[in-house]
Design an enzyme around this catalytic site. Structure first.
Site: not given
Ligand code: BES
Ligand code: MN
Ligand code: ZN
Length: 497
Positions: A279, A353
């Protein structure tokens, strides 16, 4: 904070402060009128002079009002009477408590709790008053060397109840409010703790402290246990980290032994760097909040146990860091999940996920009546719904409606997005059964589509709390959401609302 309920008139009740409302423009509520009458029109006089016009959020503290037994009176602006609803009620209580917190009053009588609201009874008003109060009074002080000593004179709050027959039920609801707030505070505390303290092991340890309650039991799966089971997807996220991953399994047995449990699954990424798909640096500190789903599960379990709800609930929290490193998963890597389905990891930052899918498959063994997962899953959800509503997606509409209604009731709202088959094709991979990302369009939905492939065997709903779990900026901090939604959902199921 101690809460009690009483049925008494504002001029007669002895307290450090009587809290009464004023509607806009300059209209005394019936409780304020009673004090006005007892004091020979002091309050109307103040209104006439323009010192309080009833605007929402405003307060005015008064001393030495004659003819009454309270040492002080706090006037609280309620806004327009016609527009006074749930949200305005909660805001008025919050404004009152903020003001009370600045005074020297050790106790106060909250007559706002007796204001009429459409479709809401004394129980709801008492529960919400307690929740709003404790939300305002929460401070994260664990890591400050000096505590803030200027606040918290307020130790007792009496909730005014109109009818005598409502005193008992309101008291019971206030206790529920206290239990829910305690659960929220646990979620806030865990969320606010930095990642060097709140590690996967720390989360497991905190889950352990909850087992002081006889109805809660804890099991923690270690890396080797998960490897043996075949949780290749969850473990692929943990590969870059020095912190060992944990799968927290917390069981609450409040129902009959053969009652099928509700399973809650909470994302427990204690820090999300993005992994090799790193990120950008700006605001990356906020990725310590990436375990807020897991924290909300622990908070909800705590509240459910405190309320002694007659049902079975299982909380699953897959917990790990998502770090880059020599051993970390690389874009393009293919892993095999516990379900046997293979996943091409095209972006290591779509890690939520990857840990949730194995936890969902693991949930099958509990033969659940339904499964709800809670996750700070997608930045796209913040774009879609902002910081107001939690995203809700489900493979069963009845369950979705139940959760939406629980959120509405709790003042912790969610909004449903479609989980249509049409979106599934975005997850196509040339090299595995599916990719872990579906491109930019409908990012929240394709994330849920991914999870839905692991939720085929039960009724399932997914809450994306990326926009609602914490606040950024000056007020940076965990909100404790969606503990109110989840507890109300379970209370509804248990018939305890
Ligand atoms: N934890 C983040 C989601 C997130 C981002 C929540 C910002 C709140 C604020 C999640 O693991 C993530 O990184 N998601 C990616 C998914 C993408 C790579 C498909 C995202 O939303 O950018
Ligand atoms: Mn991520
Ligand atoms: Zn994440």
């Amino acid at each position: 904070m101690e809460f009690s309920t009483k049925s008494a008139s504002p001029e007669k009740l002895r307290s450090g402060c009587a809290v009464v409302g004023v509607f806009e423009p300059r209209k005394l509520t019936t409780h304020a009128q009673a004090i006005d009458a007892a004091s020979n029109g002091m309050l109307s006089d103040i209104l006439k002079h323009g010192d309080m016009d009833g605007k929402a959020g405003t307060t005015l503290l008064l001393h030495r009002i004659p003819g009454i037994r309270a040492e002080r009176v706090l006037l609280v602006g309620l806004g327009k009477e016609k527009e006074f609803r749930d949200k305005e009620y909660r805001s008025a209580v919050a404004a009152a408590v903020r003001a009370l917190d600045q005074t020297g009053a050790a106790d106060a009588a909250l007559f706002l709790a007796d204001l009429p609201l459409k479709k809401r009874d004394a129980r709801w008003r008492a529960r919400q008053a307690v929740l709003a109060t404790l939300d305002v009074l929460y401070r994260f002080e664990q890591l400050k060397s000096k505590k803030d000593e200027t606040r918290h004179a307020l130790g007792r709050l009496t909730l005014a109840v109109g009818r005598r027959t409502d005193v008992g039920p309101a008291q019971e609801a206030a206790a529920q409010g206290q239990a829910i707030a305690d659960g929220m505070n646990l979620a806030k505390e865990l969320g606010n703790l930095p990642a060097n303290i709140c590690t996967p092991a720390y989360l497991a340890e905190q889950a352990g402290t909850l087992t002081k309650d006889q109805k809660l039991a804890l099991e923690v799966l270690e890396r080797e246990d998960m490897a043996k089971l075949g949780m290749g997807s969850l473990l692929s996220v943990a590969k870059g980290s020095r912190e060992p991953p944990k799968l927290i399994v917390l069981r609450y047995s409040g129902g009959k032994p053969d009652d099928k449990p509700v399973v809650l699954v909470g994302k427990g990424i204690t820090f999300d760097t993005g992994g090799i798909s790193l990120k950008p640096a700006a605001e990356m500190d906020e990725m310590k909040f990436d375990m807020c789903g897991g924290a909300s599960v622990l908070g909800t379990m705590k509240a459910v146990a405190a309320m002694d709800l007659p049902l079975n609930v299982i909380g699953l929290v897959p917990a790990t860091e998502n770090m880059p490193g020599g051993a970390a998963t690389k874009p393009g890597d293919v892993v095999t999940s516990l379900s046997g389905q293979t996943i091409e990891i095209l972006n290591t930052d779509a890690e939520g996920r990857l840990i949730l899918c194995d936890a969902l498959t693991y949930a099958e063994r509990f033969d659940p009546t339904c499964v709800v997962d809670i996750a700070t899953l997608t930045g796209a959800c913040v774009i879609a719904l902002g910081h107001v509503a939690t995203g809700l997606l489900a493979n069963d509409d009845k369950l979705a409606r139940e959760l939406l209604e629980a959120g509405e009731d709790a003042g912790d709202r969610a909004w449903q997005l479609p989980l249509w088959e049409d979106y599934q094709e975005q997850l196509k991979s040339n090299f595995a059964d599916m990719a872990n990302i579906g491109g930019r369009p409908a990012g929240t939905i394709t994330a849920a589509c991914f999870l839905s492939r692991y939720a085929k065997k039960f009724d399932w709903a997914h809450l994306d709390i990326a926009g609602t779990a914490w606040r950024s900026g000056k007020e940076k901090g965990s909100t404790g959401r969606p503990v109110p939604l989840l507890t109300h959902f379970l209370m509804q199921r248990a018939g305890s609302l």
